[in-house]
Structure formats: C-alpha cells, structure tokens
Enzyme design. Structure first.
Site, mmCIF file in Angstrom:
data_model
loop_
_atom_site.group_PDB
_atom_site.id
_atom_site.type_symbol
_atom_site.label_atom_id
_atom_site.label_comp_id
_atom_site.label_asym_id
_atom_site.label_seq_id
_atom_site.Cartn_x
_atom_site.Cartn_y
_atom_site.Cartn_z
ATOM 1 N N CYS A 262 1.620 -24.134 94.013
ATOM 2 C CA CYS A 262 0.293 -23.518 94.056
ATOM 3 C C CYS A 262 0.288 -22.251 94.913
ATOM 4 C CB CYS A 262 -0.740 -24.544 94.520
ATOM 5 S SG CYS A 262 -2.434 -24.079 94.124
ATOM 6 N N HIS A 346 0.249 -28.753 90.186
ATOM 7 C CA HIS A 346 0.482 -29.767 91.217
ATOM 8 C C HIS A 346 1.275 -30.947 90.649
ATOM 9 C CE1 HIS A 346 -2.060 -28.424 94.655
ATOM 10 N NE2 HIS A 346 -2.573 -27.660 93.697
ATOM 11 N N GLU A 348 2.638 -33.294 92.194
ATOM 12 C CA GLU A 348 2.360 -34.527 92.940
ATOM 13 C C GLU A 348 1.084 -35.206 92.443
ATOM 14 O OE1 GLU A 348 -0.618 -31.902 94.598
ATOM 15 O OE2 GLU A 348 1.452 -31.591 93.987
#
Length: 375
Positions: A262, A346, A348
């Site tokens: 990001c 993202h 994760e």
C-alpha cells in the site's frame, strides 16, 4: 439499548454530512457527539467492518459503508488492526445498536469510547454513487446537537486543507517501536507508517523475528538492527509528503531485501524515481480483481488507498507485476535486478480474501536467495 431508547436516539440526535461540493446527506448521530472534518470515501466490503474501522490507513477520512447493515458486533480485540481508531468518523445506513456477541459493547459504545463520531440512517448507496461520480470529497460531519446551517457546514468542508500534501503517517506510527515476534530464523525490520496487525502476524508466520520501528527511523537505525529484510508498511494520506522516508528507502535499495504494501508500495515507487498521483475516488473494499502478470492468475484482493504509481514514470529496470482489472492501475512492482518488490493491495486481508498470502512466502524466499548470494 432498548427499542424505546433506539427510537429516541434516532429522533433526538439528528445529524448530517456536508460535502464540499454542496451535497448534504442526513441521518442521526451515534458514537462521540463531536463534529469533525475529513475526506469522505466509500468502502464496498460487506463484512469485517471492525477491521476496517481500526485500519490506520483511514486516518483523516470518513468511511462510508456501502453495505446496509453495520453494528452486529463490536469490541472484540481480536478484530482490531491497530492500537486505536484513527479514522475521523463512519457513515452507515442501518446501525445495529446492540451487540450480538457475548461480553461486547455495541458499536455505538465502542465509537463513543474511542472519541469518534458516526452517522446512521444515511442512504449510503446514494452517497457511494455520488462519490464515485464526483470523486472523494472533503466533508464536515455535524453530530454535536447544536444549531448549524448546512451552508455553514459546507463552507467548513471547503475550507479544510484536505489530505493532499499532508503527512498523516507520522500521526499514526507508533513512536516507540516494539518487538512483535522474537522467534524465528530471519530478522526483519517492519517500518510502521500505520501498520496493520495482520501484516505482522503473517511475517511472523514465515518464521521471522519482527522488530517494528517508527516512521522516524533513520537508515542507520534500521541497519543497526542487522535486518535480513525490511518491510515497508501501509499507511494514510499522501506519500509525496514523505520525502525523508522515500529518500531513506532509496539508501536501503540493494543493501537489504525490501517488501512493501500500500503506502509502502508508493514509497518504493518514489524511491525508484516514479511518480505517484491521486485517484478519483480510490480503491476501498474486499473484492477488487488484480491480475498477476507473471502467472496470469486473477486474485481477488482487499484494498484501501487513494494514490497509485504512474506506470509511465517507472524506470526501465522496474517492471509492473500486478494490475487492477477494474481500471488498469498499477497494483504491484518489482525491480528486475535488486531484491525489492511491493503491491498496492493488502495480501494480509483482515478483512478480505486470502488469495495473495503467497507474497509473504515470496518475501521470505527473496531474503534467503539474497543471503545465499552473499555467502
């Protein structure tokens, strides 16, 4: 909260969100009775709002939840992605005032404890369409119960400096730093520009000892930890406001393997000489299709960003590794010679799909390859 009190709250706590372009959206207040300015952006995710609310990348913003129902659960610490709420407020359509999980406070009580305002009863899908058409908007949220005209609120929104050129990453970075994981064969420094907890969990799951350093960390302080790799985290606002950071990243290039997510992706791009510009309304949600240009696979991704790397400005020794299939924006870059890569989305998740978790193992392999080449 009883049905009677819920009815009274909706009637007595009238509120509105005024946008800088003159549009006004009305509803009723919950959370902290504190007026606020911020940038209104929409998130299309249908679940995981607790993780969204605690994502530091939303600092300075009002998050508009497009999905209709919000509030069925609240203060479960396992769902927190940071030490506190950093966004400026939330906008929802239908608020569930009572938590459905045992030993939890309602979303109203949670936002109240965090000192953050919210507005419910808003036609969030109409607001989402407005933001998509006109772009992310400077906005003023009036919830404090005092008399204020809509024209006055619009003027306050227009006068706010906004997020462009502003350093919000320094506001959310933990100034103390900390050890997240002390067990593992690889020593990784994670630079905190607003890092999400699930990123740290995934690094630790790869057998990495993870030391988190604040945004103020210098090249010398990073290298004093003798890292096998350095991770560049997500974070809020404008990457162009952080020259001290991307110039430090420039020094790290080639010295130690780098991975970014990001804001970390944008900072790596700036360190490599590319330009980063603001998108019309950004990408915020859990279902954005991204194509891996190496494998051809399409990954469904979780995203939260307003800025993106300009592909035409990338130097010849940097390749685009992933693209967004909605608008063809750059979603990942990789240096052709140096051990450095990053993605705009993202992997994760938290919330979101797990299609891209493989990137953490790729980071580990990059570190191992670099260590092997040095021996």
């Amino acid at each position: 909260m009883t049905d009677k009190f819920q009815w009274k709250a909706k009637r007595e706590k009238k509120a509105f969100l005024a946008l800088a372009d003159g549009a006004v959206f009305r509803g009723y207040a919950f959370g902290a009775a504190t007026d606020s300015v911020g940038e209104a952006v929409f998130n299309t995710g249908m679940a995981g709002y607790k993780q969204i609310i605690t994502d530091p990348s939303y600092a300075g913003q009002f998050v508009v939840f497009t999905t209709a129902e919000v509030g069925a659960y609240a203060a479960n610490l396992e769902k927190n992605e940071s030490r506190q709420v950093f966004l400026n407020g939330i906008v929802v359509n239908s608020l569930d005032w009572v938590s459905k999980e045992q030993n939890e406070e309602s979303l109203h009580d949670y936002m109240l404890a965090q000192g953050k305002p919210g507005i419910a009863g808003v036609d969030t899908r109409a607001l989402t369409l407005h933001l998509r058409e006109h772009g992310a908007q400077k906005a003023y949220l009036h919830v404090d119960g005092t008399d204020m005209s809509e024209a006055e609120a619009i003027k306050k929104a227009q006068e706010w400096e906004g997020l462009d050129g502003q350093d919000y990453a320094s506001k959310v970075s933990d100034p103390n730093g900390y050890e997240f994981s002390t067990e593992g064969d690889l020593n990784v420094v994670a630079l905190d520009f607003g890092i999400k907890t699930n990123i740290l969990r995934n690094l630790a799951a790869q057998g990495m000892k993870v030391t988190v350093l604040p945004i103020t960390a210098t090249y010398e302080q990073v290298m004093a930890k003798k890292p096998d790799g350095v991770f560049l985290s997500n974070g809020p606002a404008d990457p162009n406001s952080l020259p001290q950071v991307y110039n430090m990243v420039k020094k790290l290039l080639g010295t130690v393997p780098l991975m970014g997510i990001c804001l970390g992706n944008q900072l790596l791009g700036l360190a490599l000489g590319a330009k980063v510009s603001k998108l019309k309304f950004g990408h915020h949600g859990c279902n954005h299709p991204v194509k891996n240009l190496k494998t051809g696979a399409v990954e469904i991704t979780s995203q939260n960003h307003n800025y993106a790397i300009d592909e035409a400005t990338l130097p010849a020794d940097v390749e685009v590794s992933h693209i967004n299939l909605n608008d063809n924006t750059v979603e990942g870059i990789r240096h052709k010679k140096l051990p450095a890569f990053s993605v705009q989305y993202h992997p994760e998740s938290a919330p979101g799909p797990n299609d891209s978790l493989y990137l953490f193992s790729e980071f580990k392999q990059m570190i191992l390859d670099f260590k092997g080449a040095k021996q």
